[in-house]
Design an enzyme around this catalytic site. Structure first.
Site, PDB file in Angstrom:
ATOM      1  N   GLY A  81       0.816  -1.206   0.000  1.00 40.93           N
ATOM      2  CA  GLY A  81       0.000   0.000   0.000  1.00 40.93           C
ATOM      3  C   GLY A  81       0.846   1.249   0.000  1.00 40.93           C
ATOM      4  O   GLY A  81       1.999   1.228  -0.433  1.00 40.93           O
ATOM      5  N   ASP A 130      12.657  -9.463   8.044  1.00 41.09           N
ATOM      6  CA  ASP A 130      12.702  -8.685   6.805  1.00 41.09           C
ATOM      7  C   ASP A 130      13.582  -7.441   6.994  1.00 41.09           C
ATOM      8  O   ASP A 130      13.242  -6.344   6.558  1.00 41.09           O
ATOM      9  CB  ASP A 130      11.282  -8.288   6.379  1.00 41.09           C
ATOM     10  CG  ASP A 130      11.213  -7.925   4.886  1.00 41.09           C
ATOM     11  OD1 ASP A 130      12.118  -8.348   4.131  1.00 41.09           O
ATOM     12  OD2 ASP A 130      10.280  -7.213   4.485  1.00 41.09           O
ATOM     13  N   ASN A 150      13.517  -1.091   5.286  1.00 41.67           N
ATOM     14  CA  ASN A 150      12.757  -1.273   6.518  1.00 41.67           C
ATOM     15  C   ASN A 150      13.479  -0.705   7.737  1.00 41.67           C
ATOM     16  O   ASN A 150      13.120  -0.995   8.877  1.00 41.67           O
ATOM     17  CB  ASN A 150      12.417  -2.748   6.720  1.00 41.67           C
ATOM     18  CG  ASN A 150      11.389  -3.212   5.702  1.00 41.67           C
ATOM     19  OD1 ASN A 150      10.645  -2.393   5.169  1.00 41.67           O
ATOM     20  ND2 ASN A 150      11.358  -4.499   5.415  1.00 41.67           N
TER      21      ASN A 150
HETATM   22  N1  LIG Z   1       7.287   5.654   9.733  1.00 40.33           N
HETATM   23  C1  LIG Z   1       7.698   6.144   8.575  1.00 40.33           C
HETATM   24  N2  LIG Z   1       8.319   7.333   8.523  1.00 40.33           N
HETATM   25  C2  LIG Z   1       8.750   7.834   7.336  1.00 40.33           C
HETATM   26  N3  LIG Z   1       8.604   7.208   6.143  1.00 40.33           N
HETATM   27  C3  LIG Z   1       7.983   6.021   6.127  1.00 40.33           C
HETATM   28  C4  LIG Z   1       7.500   5.426   7.335  1.00 40.33           C
HETATM   29  N4  LIG Z   1       6.924   4.238   7.035  1.00 40.33           N
HETATM   30  C5  LIG Z   1       7.069   4.097   5.709  1.00 40.33           C
HETATM   31  N5  LIG Z   1       7.692   5.145   5.136  1.00 40.33           N
HETATM   32  C6  LIG Z   1       8.005   5.317   3.702  1.00 40.33           C
HETATM   33  O1  LIG Z   1       7.132   4.487   2.941  1.00 40.33           O
HETATM   34  C7  LIG Z   1       7.855   3.463   2.236  1.00 40.33           C
HETATM   35  C8  LIG Z   1       7.098   2.138   2.260  1.00 40.33           C
HETATM   36  O2  LIG Z   1       6.826   1.794   3.607  1.00 40.33           O
HETATM   37  P1  LIG Z   1       6.793   0.290   4.198  1.00 40.33           P
HETATM   38  O3  LIG Z   1       8.142  -0.295   4.193  1.00 40.33           O
HETATM   39  O4  LIG Z   1       6.169   0.344   5.535  1.00 40.33           O
HETATM   40  O5  LIG Z   1       5.817  -0.431   3.202  1.00 40.33           O
HETATM   41  P2  LIG Z   1       5.988  -1.767   2.432  1.00 40.33           P
HETATM   42  O6  LIG Z   1       4.725  -1.936   1.694  1.00 40.33           O
HETATM   43  O7  LIG Z   1       6.380  -2.857   3.343  1.00 40.33           O
HETATM   44  O8  LIG Z   1       7.211  -1.475   1.469  1.00 40.33           O
HETATM   45  P3  LIG Z   1       8.439  -2.408   1.085  1.00 40.33           P
HETATM   46  O9  LIG Z   1       7.873  -3.566   0.361  1.00 40.33           O
HETATM   47  O10 LIG Z   1       9.312  -1.508   0.241  1.00 40.33           O
HETATM   48  O11 LIG Z   1       9.128  -2.778   2.354  1.00 40.33           O
HETATM   49  C9  LIG Z   1       9.211   3.407   2.921  1.00 40.33           C
HETATM   50  O12 LIG Z   1      10.218   2.969   2.051  1.00 40.33           O
HETATM   51  C10 LIG Z   1       9.420   4.850   3.385  1.00 40.33           C
HETATM   52  O13 LIG Z   1       9.944   5.638   2.344  1.00 40.33           O
HETATM   53 MG   LIG Z   2       8.820  -2.165   3.938  1.00 43.07          MG
END
Ligand SMILES: Nc1ncnc2c1ncn2[C@@H]1O[C@H](COP(=O)(O)OP(=O)(O)OP(=O)(O)O)[C@@H](O)[C@H]1O
Ligand SMILES: [Mg+2]
Length: 532
Positions: free
Chosen positions: A218, A332, A337
């Site tokens: 998302g 992970d 992350n």
């Molecule tokens: N707490 C936060 N503070 C600042 N930026 C954030 C935060 N959480 C997420 N982001 C931004 O949003 C992006 C995606 O977040 P997240 O890792 O939680 O999602 P994901 O769907 O697991 O993505 P991925 O598959 O890349 O790990 C991060 O790479 C970062 O740039």
């Molecule tokens: Mg992530």
């Protein structure tokens, strides 16, 4: 966010009905107070009458709050730097209005809510009654007991495990714990996502500033919470996720709720479901992810220097130590992350920077572990493989006896990337070469001991890799802790010397006394008795 954007006016309007994300029943009461919901149930009135809190009618309360806040909150608030400025006008201190709002209920920490899976009572279809009342009179209402069975079960709490795996008499249930646990997860998620029949809590409580990231599950938005004026990262899952990612989304909520607070783990505030989306409200890390920083470095042809690499390794090890000691593993760990928080300098009245003398460990940059979607229990693992590039071989082989060491493996590769190593392979010969214990080539000169530590962290035998606890004390990362040991040894030697000198002096004094006053005179005993 298309479906959220169709009511801009609503987003811009400040809403005072929210008392904060940490009080589920509060949000129910607040809606009542603004007449958005049907009249309160008689049970709620009963509770209110029996409550020791002042009996201010809810309607009145919101009016007081509105009249007091009008002066300092603009109804047409926009995402601009002036936002926080106007919100912090001193003439109406927040605590005055907050005290009034406490009528709704006392705040709950995410940890307290862990048993509820961090979900709003209304979202769980619980009736509009206080949780306090619910606790004091369990099963008073047959409807209650029916609804109570629909509360999510957090699989990371020992109690949940016990209930899942054992009968009340202590005997193990006939079915295997794991399929049953998955069943619980799936059922509770279905229920969670169904609970969307309400005004958007997101719109009501948050002012969206910008989209800060898009991930597999998302998007993430930077938002200001209307009530407290603080910035948060709101992670919103895609709608209608397939089963497996949906379980991961729920897992993230469970893990956050159980983990509580740690300086090196991204802080969790709340989670709820809305129109088939799972929404997680987290601490906003103003430096983005380590991956963002690495991309920036790559553009500039730079990489993190030795001191910063050690800082990343030390701080993430501290976060991992906390996660592992809580009986969980992340699974992970990778640059995207790990999140970065830059400490903002606070100027004192004289324009000087204030420093917290009690804060022994106070770096300018704080690294935090986030994205807990793959977290699982060490003792009852439900392993959902993380990113292949960072995956330890034993996990691929489905050997789960040393799960925390898989996080150590991934951390070493994360640090290698930060040091300037080329992008890691997903598979192939180089993938296997790394799993044989070879650190990927690093284009900067690093001390041999540091490289040896990274090599040990990716040792093919997981048992040989250092634990997170060992890393937090490692002399390469904490030279001062080695120095402390040295100083302690020196101090002990000095103490020994002093004791020997003291006893030698005492002996010399005795001899002197014996010579001056021969025992035969009887004077020696008298002098000794007098404490000479
Ligand atoms: N707490 C936060 N503070 C600042 N930026 C954030 C935060 N959480 C997420 N982001 C931004 O949003 C992006 C995606 O977040 P997240 O890792 O939680 O999602 P994901 O769907 O697991 O993505 P991925 O598959 O890349 O790990 C991060 O790479 C970062 O740039
Ligand atoms: Mg992530």
């Amino acid at each position: 966010m298309d479906d959220w954007d169709n009511n801009n006016e609503f987003i811009q309007r400040l809403d005072f009905s929210s008392c904060g994300e940490e009080s589920e029943e509060r949000s129910v009461n607040e809606e009542d107070s603004l007449s958005l919901s049907p009249p309160r149930s008689s049970e709620f009135q009963k509770w209110q009458e029996s409550s020791p809190l002042p009996k201010t009618p809810q309607r009145k309360l919101s009016e007081i709050f509105l009249s007091r806040t009008k002066a300092w909150m603009s109804p047409t608030l926009k995402s601009s730097p002036s936002v926080s400025k106007s919100w912090s006008k001193p003439e109406t201190p927040l605590h005055i209005t907050w005290k009034k709002l406490q009528l709704c209920d006392t705040p709950h920490t995410p940890k307290v809510r862990a048993g509820l899976g961090g979900l709003c009572r209304r979202e769980m279809h619980l009736p509009s009654r206080s949780l306090r009342h619910l606790r004091l009179t369990p099963r008073a209402d047959p409807e209650d007991s029916c609804h109570a069975s629909l509360v999510n079960i957090n699989p990371f709490t020992p109690e949940s495990y016990r209930q899942t795996l054992f009968h009340p008499n202590g005997k193990r249930k006939a079915t295997s714990g794991l399929p049953q646990l998955l069943f619980y997860l799936e059922e509770s998620l279905k229920y969670t996502l169904k609970a969307s029949n309400m005004v958007s809590r997101y719109k009501k409580e948050f002012l969206e500033l910008e989209k800060i990231g898009v991930g597999e599950f998302g998007s993430v938005y930077k938002c200001i919470k209307r009530l407290d004026g603080c910035v948060y990262a709101i992670k919103r899952s895609k709608s209608f996720l397939p089963v497996s990612p949906r379980q991961l989304a729920l897992r993230e909520v469970y893990a956050h709720a159980v983990l509580g607070h740690h300086p090196h783990v991204v802080r969790y505030y709340s989670a709820w479901a809305e129109d088939d989306h799972m929404i997680i409200q987290n601490e906003h890390c103003n430096g983005g992810s380590l991956q963002d920083a690495l991309l920036e470095n790559a553009k500039l042809g730079q990489y993190f220097p030795e001191a910063e690499l050690k800082e990343i390794l030390l701080q993430v090890s501290m976060g991992l130590k906390y996660i592992h000691n809580s009986g969980l593993v992340h699974l992970d760990i990778k640059p995207s992350n790990i999140f970065i928080c830059h400490k903002l300098a606070v100027s004192g009245p004289a324009g000087q920077e204030e420093s917290d003398s009690e804060d022994e460990f106070s770096p300018g940059v704080v690294y935090k572990i986030g994205d807990l979607g793959h977290v699982t229990s060490i003792t009852n693992p439900q392993v959902e493989e993380g990113d292949r590039r960072f995956l330890a071989n034993e996990i691929l082989q489905e050997q789960y006896c040393y799960l925390p060491k898989a996080d150590i493996f991934a951390l070493a590769l994360t640090v290698a990337l930060a040091a300037g190593a080329a992008p890691l392979p997903h598979n192939g010969a180089l993938w296997h070469h790394i799993r044989k214990g070879n650190v990927p080539p690093i284009p900067q000169k690093l001390p041999h001991r540091f490289l040896e530590l990274l090599k040990l962290m990716i040792h093919p035998e997981p048992a040989q890799r250092p634990s997170a606890t060992a890393l937090t004390k490692h002399p390469v990362l904490r030279p001062s802790s080695g120095k402390a040991v040295q100083l302690q040894e020196q101090l002990n030697m000095e103490k020994c010397k002093t004791a020997m000198l003291e006893s030698a002096a005492l002996l010399g004094r005795e001899r002197l006394v014996t010579r001056s006053f021969p025992a035969s005179t009887g004077l020696f005993d008298d002098v000794a008795r007098a404490g000479f």
